[in-house]
Design a protein around this motif. Structure first.
Motif, short mmCIF file in Angstrom:
data_model
loop_
_atom_site.label_atom_id
_atom_site.label_comp_id
_atom_site.label_asym_id
_atom_site.label_seq_id
_atom_site.Cartn_x
_atom_site.Cartn_y
_atom_site.Cartn_z
N GLU A 14 0.82 -1.21 0.00
CA GLU A 14 0.00 0.00 0.00
C GLU A 14 0.86 1.26 0.00
N ASP A 15 0.52 2.19 -0.89
CA ASP A 15 1.17 3.50 -0.98
C ASP A 15 2.65 3.39 -1.34
N PRO A 25 4.32 9.29 -1.04
CA PRO A 25 4.25 7.84 -0.85
C PRO A 25 4.96 7.44 0.44
N SER A 26 4.49 6.37 1.05
CA SER A 26 5.11 5.92 2.30
C SER A 26 6.27 4.97 2.05
N GLN A 53 5.69 3.47 -4.30
CA GLN A 53 5.93 4.11 -5.58
C GLN A 53 7.34 3.79 -6.06
#
Length: 262
Positions: A22-23, A44-45, A25
């Motif tokens: 999730e999240d 992004p995380s 990039q």
């Protein structure tokens, strides 16, 4: 900046898996993404660096005689090693400045699809194939508008295959502050015709100038462009130039590119 995790996979498979989080990039050379993160226009995380994937680096020739460039290959490497396609190598040698050329990657440029970037014009004029971890996309189908491509979520550009033309040249009118193309034109002459791709001009991003292609396929000289013109409507208009000015530059740059190719 802000806190985020970073992973540096060594295979395409590991990179694809990391991008499923999730999240997450992808990060190529970071010439666009890092400034975007600094301005917090994207947050992004997890960043998945593609720079350690050996199978995505370097330039080689395919059995079909195409110049194949790994998606994580820097502009400087393309300029140095893509000697079988002189027009492509010369184009790469003029991207940005030495710092940009030694960090920026062909994959990052094509994924971002900046409306003034050089590689989209080279790929489109060459009829290149963009190879991802899951499929092959023709350049004519890949570019779908400003900053928009046919890529799906989590898809990675692993390689770009360029058919080598008989003659080619990329002519760029440089915006001196950014080194991007105010207008750039790639002309590539093949046995079955000429392809002309334009960057920096249209609000829709890179495009093929089909009228010029038809004229140059019949007569590969700058004089063949004499009666042609482009409408300034739909062209980028900003403090550097009006739409009409950019439309005029497209014709001028195309003529210069043909003369240089000859």
């Amino acid at each position: 900046m802000y806190n985020f995790e970073m992973t540096r996979p060594s295979t395409i498979a590991d990179a694809v898996n990391a991008l499923k989080k999730e999240d997450a990039q992808a990060l190529g050379g970071g010439q666009t993404l890092i400034p975007t993160l600094k301005q917090r226009l994207a947050m992004p995380s997890i960043l998945v660096s593609l720079t350690a994937i050996g199978e995505m680096q370097g330039v080689c020739m395919s059995d079909a005689g195409e110049v194949c460039v790994g998606g994580a290959t820097t502009h400087a490497t393309v300029a140095r090693e893509a000697t079988a396609y002189p027009g492509l190598a010369a184009m790469a040698a003029r991207i940005g400045d030495p710092a940009v050329r030694n960090r920026g990657t062909i994959g990052g440029s094509l994924v971002n699809n900046d409306p003034s970037a050089c590689y989209p014009a080279a790929a489109l004029a060459s009829g290149a194939s963009i190879i991802t971890n899951s499929r092959e996309i023709a350049a004519d189908d890949y570019f779908q508008g400003m900053f928009t491509t046919a890529l799906e979520e989590g898809e990675v550009v692993t390689e770009v295959r360029f058919p080598v033309p008989q003659k080619s040249h990329y002519e760029k009118f440089v915006q001196p502050a950014s080194r991007f193309a105010l207008v750039g034109v790639m002309v590539a002459k093949y046995a079955d015709g000429v392809r002309v791709a334009v960057t920096g001009a249209s609000e829709s991003g890179v495009f093929r100038w089909t009228e010029a292609e038809a004229a140059l396929s019949a007569d590969f000289t700058a004089d063949a462009l004499g009666d042609l013109s482009l409408d300034g409507d739909g062209m980028i208009a900003d403090l550097h130039g009006s739409g009409a000015y950019r439309a005029h530059l497209v014709k001028v740059m195309t003529g210069r590119a043909v003369k240089a190719a000859i």
